[in-house]
Design a protein around this motif. Structure first.
Motif, mmCIF file in Angstrom:
data_model
loop_
_atom_site.group_PDB
_atom_site.id
_atom_site.type_symbol
_atom_site.label_atom_id
_atom_site.label_comp_id
_atom_site.label_asym_id
_atom_site.label_seq_id
_atom_site.Cartn_x
_atom_site.Cartn_y
_atom_site.Cartn_z
ATOM 1 N N ARG A 184 1.022 -0.632 0.359
ATOM 2 C CA ARG A 184 0.430 -0.003 -0.078
ATOM 3 C C ARG A 184 1.073 1.067 0.130
ATOM 4 O O ARG A 184 2.089 1.163 0.548
ATOM 5 N N GLY A 185 0.000 2.481 -0.844
ATOM 6 C CA GLY A 185 1.381 3.306 -0.956
ATOM 7 C C GLY A 185 2.866 3.091 -1.332
ATOM 8 O O GLY A 185 3.361 4.275 -0.949
ATOM 9 N N ASP A 231 -8.791 -4.281 5.781
ATOM 10 C CA ASP A 231 -10.969 -3.959 5.039
ATOM 11 C C ASP A 231 -9.739 -2.968 3.730
ATOM 12 O O ASP A 231 -10.645 -3.342 2.622
ATOM 13 N N GLU A 232 -8.730 -2.522 4.058
ATOM 14 C CA GLU A 232 -8.352 -1.761 3.383
ATOM 15 C C GLU A 232 -7.695 -3.188 1.527
ATOM 16 O O GLU A 232 -8.243 -2.487 0.569
ATOM 17 N N VAL A 233 -7.289 -4.074 2.173
ATOM 18 C CA VAL A 233 -7.531 -5.081 1.285
ATOM 19 C C VAL A 233 -8.191 -5.565 0.643
ATOM 20 O O VAL A 233 -8.560 -5.675 -1.387
ATOM 21 N N ALA A 235 -10.480 -3.883 0.201
ATOM 22 C CA ALA A 235 -11.616 -2.700 -0.594
ATOM 23 C C ALA A 235 -10.558 -2.556 -1.797
ATOM 24 O O ALA A 235 -11.578 -2.072 -2.966
ATOM 25 N N GLY A 236 -9.871 -3.074 -2.331
ATOM 26 C CA GLY A 236 -9.225 -3.665 -3.619
ATOM 27 C C GLY A 236 -8.318 -1.763 -3.065
ATOM 28 O O GLY A 236 -7.616 -1.991 -4.281
ATOM 29 N N ASP A 237 -8.237 -1.707 -2.192
ATOM 30 C CA ASP A 237 -7.489 0.235 -1.898
ATOM 31 C C ASP A 237 -5.560 -0.045 -1.685
ATOM 32 O O ASP A 237 -5.002 0.514 -1.197
ATOM 33 N N ALA A 238 -5.090 -1.845 -0.885
ATOM 34 C CA ALA A 238 -4.368 -2.393 -0.365
ATOM 35 C C ALA A 238 -4.308 -4.155 -1.218
ATOM 36 O O ALA A 238 -5.015 -4.137 -1.193
ATOM 37 N N GLU A 261 -6.911 -8.418 -6.071
ATOM 38 C CA GLU A 261 -6.445 -8.532 -7.722
ATOM 39 C C GLU A 261 -5.132 -8.307 -6.307
ATOM 40 O O GLU A 261 -4.827 -8.282 -5.799
ATOM 41 N N GLY A 263 -1.470 -7.402 -6.658
ATOM 42 C CA GLY A 263 -0.337 -6.564 -6.667
ATOM 43 C C GLY A 263 0.690 -5.165 -7.274
ATOM 44 O O GLY A 263 1.491 -6.626 -7.491
#
Length: 292
Positions: A184-185, A231-233, A235-238, A261, A263
């Motif tokens: 992430r990030g 939760d970020e994972v 949601a697809g944000d991580a 998905e 990374g």
């Protein structure tokens, strides 16, 4: 599935009796073990695994393990089979006079190998139990494995083959049988050893090789990765992947039955790992410059 067994200085039949009734590895789980990948007839990262085996034994208060005897056993097992993919070294403290009192006898050493195929994907769930980072055996690869058996049965009942745990602070810790990486990030993070996670061999190599190849990867600061990062994972944000000797670096295909998905940084890290592992089947132990 073919399984080879070495115990008591000899190669044995799979169903031979090999452990005494009073052996502490059997009665109270007083032992340590390592699981290694076998490729091309060689046990991958054997030196690192033997170093961790010695570390685990020391943490358990066991007598020093005879590394030469273990190496000889590994060599005999690998020479006796073809198509082997997985090797396990198990060492108990031996027979004791009482359940919680060790004897002065030799260790029980058992080495097994099989041609069982490694898992090709990882479907994980979060579980309600937590790793105790202050446990006397936190970060030790011990045969006291009943907790993981319960956790994995829970995961399987929900269609998963791995379980992700927090520690007692609610921080992301590890999988029941693996370490975990979070992308992430624009960087890859893994929980620090202070979280109570196992100092995984693949985890350590991923940190080293990834950094050497210019991939932004590091051990997180204590508390930096809350369990809520999953939760970020979802949601697809991580993104997330697990690491172990049999999985190597494997992206999560699903978490809590949500398809995920992969990374891009984790995919690059996996490619680097495969290339470096292909060049060096027994990378030497590293002296860390900073806590990992």
């Amino acid at each position: 599935m073919t399984t080879l067994v070495w115990a008591g200085g000899l190669l044995r039949a799979e169903d031979d009796p090999i452990v005494a009734a009073g052996d502490h590895g059997w009665t109270v789980g007083d032992g340590v073990f390592e699981t290694l990948e076998v490729k091309g007839g060689r046990a991958f990262a054997l030196r690192r695994h033997l170093k961790r085996l010695a570390y685990s034994a020391a943490r358990m208060g066991m007598a020093e393990i005879d590394e030469d005897a273990v190496r000889e056993a590994v060599g005999e097992v690998l020479a006796a089979g073809t198509g082997l993919r997985r090797l396990r070294i198990t060492v108990s403290s031996g027979t004791g006079p009482a359940p919680l009192k060790r004897g002065g006898g030799p260790h029980t050493i058992v080495v097994t190998a099989s041609d069982s195929a490694p898992p090709t994907s990882c479907h994980a769930v979060r579980v309600p139990w937590r790793r105790n980072e202050r446990s006397a055996i936190a970060g030790v690869k011990t045969t006291s494995y009943a907790e993981n058996v319960v956790i994995m049965e829970f995961a399987r009942s929900r269609g998963a083959d791995e379980a992700i745990l927090a520690n007692t602070h609610g921080h992301l810790c590890e999988g029941a049988t693996s370490n975990i990486l979070i992308e992430r990030g624009g960087e890859i993070l893994t929980p620090p050893l202070a979280s109570g996670c196992l100092p995984g061999i693949t985890r350590g190599l991923a940190l080293e090789w990834g950094a050497e190849e210019g991939i932004p990867i590091r051990a997180a600061a204590p508390g930096e990765l809350e369990m809520s990062v999953l939760d970020e994972v979802v949601a697809g944000d991580a993104f997330a992947a697990v690491t172990s000797s049999t999985r190597r670096i494997q992206p999560l295909a699903s978490l809590d039955r949500t398809t995920l998905e992969h990374g891009p940084l984790l995919a690059r890290l996996s490619a680097v790992f495969e290339a470096r592992a292909g060049l060096d089947a027994d990378p030497g132990p590293r002296q860390p410059k900073q806590p990992l």
